[in-house]
Write a protein that holds these residues in place. Sequence first.
Motif, short mmCIF file in Angstrom:
data_model
loop_
_atom_site.label_atom_id
_atom_site.label_comp_id
_atom_site.label_asym_id
_atom_site.label_seq_id
_atom_site.Cartn_x
_atom_site.Cartn_y
_atom_site.Cartn_z
N LYS A 159 9.80 8.49 -6.65
CA LYS A 159 9.83 8.01 -5.27
C LYS A 159 8.45 7.54 -4.84
O LYS A 159 7.45 7.80 -5.51
N SER A 160 8.41 6.84 -3.71
CA SER A 160 7.14 6.25 -3.27
C SER A 160 7.12 6.09 -1.76
O SER A 160 8.15 5.87 -1.13
N GLU A 161 5.92 6.19 -1.20
CA GLU A 161 5.69 5.74 0.16
C GLU A 161 5.29 4.28 0.10
O GLU A 161 4.86 3.79 -0.95
N ILE A 162 5.38 3.58 1.23
CA ILE A 162 5.15 2.14 1.16
C ILE A 162 4.88 1.54 2.53
O ILE A 162 5.46 1.97 3.53
N ILE A 163 3.98 0.56 2.56
CA ILE A 163 3.91 -0.41 3.63
C ILE A 163 3.68 -1.76 2.95
O ILE A 163 2.86 -1.87 2.03
N VAL A 164 4.43 -2.78 3.36
CA VAL A 164 4.30 -4.12 2.81
C VAL A 164 4.32 -5.14 3.93
O VAL A 164 4.88 -4.89 5.00
N GLY A 165 3.70 -6.29 3.67
CA GLY A 165 3.77 -7.37 4.64
C GLY A 165 2.46 -8.10 4.82
O GLY A 165 1.69 -8.28 3.86
N LEU A 181 -7.64 8.32 2.61
CA LEU A 181 -7.94 7.27 1.64
C LEU A 181 -9.42 7.31 1.33
O LEU A 181 -10.26 7.17 2.22
N LYS A 182 -9.72 7.52 0.06
CA LYS A 182 -11.11 7.56 -0.36
C LYS A 182 -11.35 6.38 -1.29
O LYS A 182 -10.67 6.23 -2.30
N PHE A 190 0.86 -1.19 0.00
CA PHE A 190 0.00 0.00 0.00
C PHE A 190 0.89 1.23 0.00
O PHE A 190 1.93 1.26 0.67
N ASN A 191 0.50 2.24 -0.77
CA ASN A 191 1.31 3.46 -0.85
C ASN A 191 0.58 4.71 -0.37
O ASN A 191 1.00 5.82 -0.62
N GLY A 192 -0.53 4.51 0.34
CA GLY A 192 -1.35 5.62 0.79
C GLY A 192 -2.58 5.82 -0.06
O GLY A 192 -3.56 6.46 0.37
N LYS A 193 -2.58 5.24 -1.26
CA LYS A 193 -3.72 5.35 -2.17
C LYS A 193 -4.20 3.99 -2.67
O LYS A 193 -5.41 3.74 -2.77
N HIS A 194 -3.26 3.12 -2.99
CA HIS A 194 -3.59 1.82 -3.56
C HIS A 194 -2.37 0.92 -3.44
O HIS A 194 -1.33 1.32 -2.86
N SER A 195 -2.46 -0.27 -3.99
CA SER A 195 -1.29 -1.16 -4.02
C SER A 195 -0.12 -0.44 -4.69
O SER A 195 -0.29 0.28 -5.68
N VAL A 196 1.07 -0.65 -4.15
CA VAL A 196 2.27 -0.07 -4.74
C VAL A 196 2.40 -0.49 -6.20
O VAL A 196 2.87 0.28 -7.04
#
Length: 313
Positions: free
Chosen positions: A287-293, A311-312, A270-276
């Motif tokens: 560049k990108s923000e990210i959470i994975v796992g 997030l909408k 997830f990058n704050g909007k959708h899947s990376v």
Amino acid sequence: MHSLHVKLSDEPELSAVCSALLLAFIENSRVLRYCSGGGDYTNTQNDFGDHQLEMDVQCELNVNTELKKTGFVSHTASEETPEMKLLSEGGKYIVTFDPLDGSSIIGTNFAVGTIVAIWKSDEKLLIGKKGRDMVSACCCLYGSRTNVVFWNEKEQKVQEYTLFDGDKQGHWELTKDNIKIKPKGKLFSPGNTRCIAEHIPYREVVDYWIHNGYTLRYSGGMAPDICQIFLKEVGVFSCFGDAKNPSKLRYLYECAPLSFLTEKAEGKSFNGKHSVLDTEITGYQQKSEIIVGSADEIEFFKSVWKKHGLLKE
């Protein structure tokens, strides 16, 4: 070479590219093993403003050298040289990579890694494509042992191989098969925490992890901190930012390939909007923000983003 016994695709050209990467990782491992005090800085900076270590440059050269020998890679781009470099006219693939992720922590003898994405070559040189268009990816970790997490396109699963170098050439052996990330797991690696003083949603998530007994496992290197998720099969890695302290992670060389491996192992990104992986490629310095796992942990993260109106859906 012994490493060629590892077959990661039925497609001959892709298999050759994967084998070339394994050979480059062996050379990188030897370069890093015998460096002194983390290596010396060159007099240059990469295009992101980071001072380059001699080892960064050597690891990049090792990868490009082995890939060029195959004749199957048209272009490469790396974090050190974020522009398309022609390797072989008519090559079927493009490779983007971070040759030495974690170079800022190498002087303390922490684990570091090489992160790689493999793409089909095209006229626009990836511009307009998305992470889901990737063909394969891998992450090699250089620590107390050298191991690589690779997407096995032939067998359709994520696997770990470990380098055994008792012989002269070194060879890879399968040490973890069919990696699957569990939906829940109380392990977290929060990057860019300097921003949480003002980034309220990110702070709320980190506070939740701390107050609910999650285990903090963070080295400061993206490659080792995400590789532990594959090997433990639980946990999350995150890196978000604000205007003052933005995320500095690179899409093509870090976020996209590690998200690809995560989702192939049944985790989420997830990058704050959708899947990376749903991010459109707009340039080579993106560049990108990210959470994975772990999937359920990502869903919780998304719920906090939604709660704060970020997030909408």
